[in-house]
Design an enzyme around this catalytic site. Structure first.
Site, PDB file in Angstrom:
ATOM      1  CG  HIS A 131      -1.975  -1.008   1.229  1.00  0.00           C
ATOM      2  ND1 HIS A 131      -3.080  -0.913   2.046  1.00  0.00           N
ATOM      3  CD2 HIS A 131      -2.132  -2.151   0.513  1.00  0.00           C
ATOM      4  CE1 HIS A 131      -3.870  -1.949   1.834  1.00  0.00           C
ATOM      5  NE2 HIS A 131      -3.312  -2.716   0.914  1.00  0.00           N
ATOM      6  CD  GLU A 186      -1.963   4.183   3.214  1.00  0.00           C
ATOM      7  OE1 GLU A 186      -3.143   4.471   3.463  1.00  0.00           O
ATOM      8  OE2 GLU A 186      -1.641   3.322   2.357  1.00  0.00           O
ATOM      9  CB  CYS A 211      -6.638  -0.331   5.243  1.00  0.00           C
ATOM     10  SG  CYS A 211      -4.923  -0.918   5.171  1.00  0.00           S
ATOM     11  CB  CYS A 215      -2.004   1.650   6.123  1.00  0.00           C
ATOM     12  SG  CYS A 215      -1.614   0.751   4.599  1.00  0.00           S
TER      13      CYS A 215
END
Length: 148
Positions: free
Chosen positions: A55, A57, A85, A88
């Site tokens: 992801h 992040e 999410c 993260c």
């Protein structure tokens, strides 16, 4: 002044989200800023890397930690185009940036709905910076997916 600074850096995260969009990835971008310098950036690359943890992040945190040679990001601000999410948000907890700035809300998979207290107590959060643009990019992405 601070609001303009947040908009400036969020626009950089948004550009990364557009790059993800163009590559067929869910359009999320993230940057980490320390002393007015971008020290980490990332955009979703789960498809490209066949890695569910890739992801925006996570990639930005790793880049910033490598840049600083440290695991904590205490003097840093993280900008992310979409509410992180839970995975993260957990990583953000451990990295401990001073500030988290979020573009659009993620009502389906965002951490706030699941656990709004997951961030480290020393991390301050601001939401809604360029929310309309960031949210529209997500809507456009999923509309494009449905139409293909």
């Amino acid at each position: 002044m601070l609001e303009n600074k947040h908009e400036y850096y969020m626009s950089m995260a948004y550009k990364l989200a557009k790059q993800a969009f163009d590559e067929g990835e869910i359009p999320v971008g993230a940057i980490i800023v320390c002393n007015d310098k971008i020290i980490g950036k990332g955009y979703n690359q789960t498809e490209r890397l066949t890695d569910v943890t890739a992801h925006a992040e996570m990639l930005a945190i790793t880049a910033a930690q490598n840049y600083l040679g440290a695991k904590f990001l205490g003097d840093c601000t993280m900008y992310v185009s979409l509410e992180p999410c839970v995975m993260c948000a957990g990583a953000i907890f451990w990295a401990r940036p001073s500030f988290l700035v979020i573009g659009a809300d993620d009502e389906k998979r965002g951490f706030i709905k699941t656990n709004p207290n997951i961030l480290h107590p020393k991390t301050e959060m601001t939401k809604g910076i360029l929310a309309e643009e960031c949210g529209q990019l997500m809507k456009d992405f999923f509309l494009k997916l449905r139409n293909n």
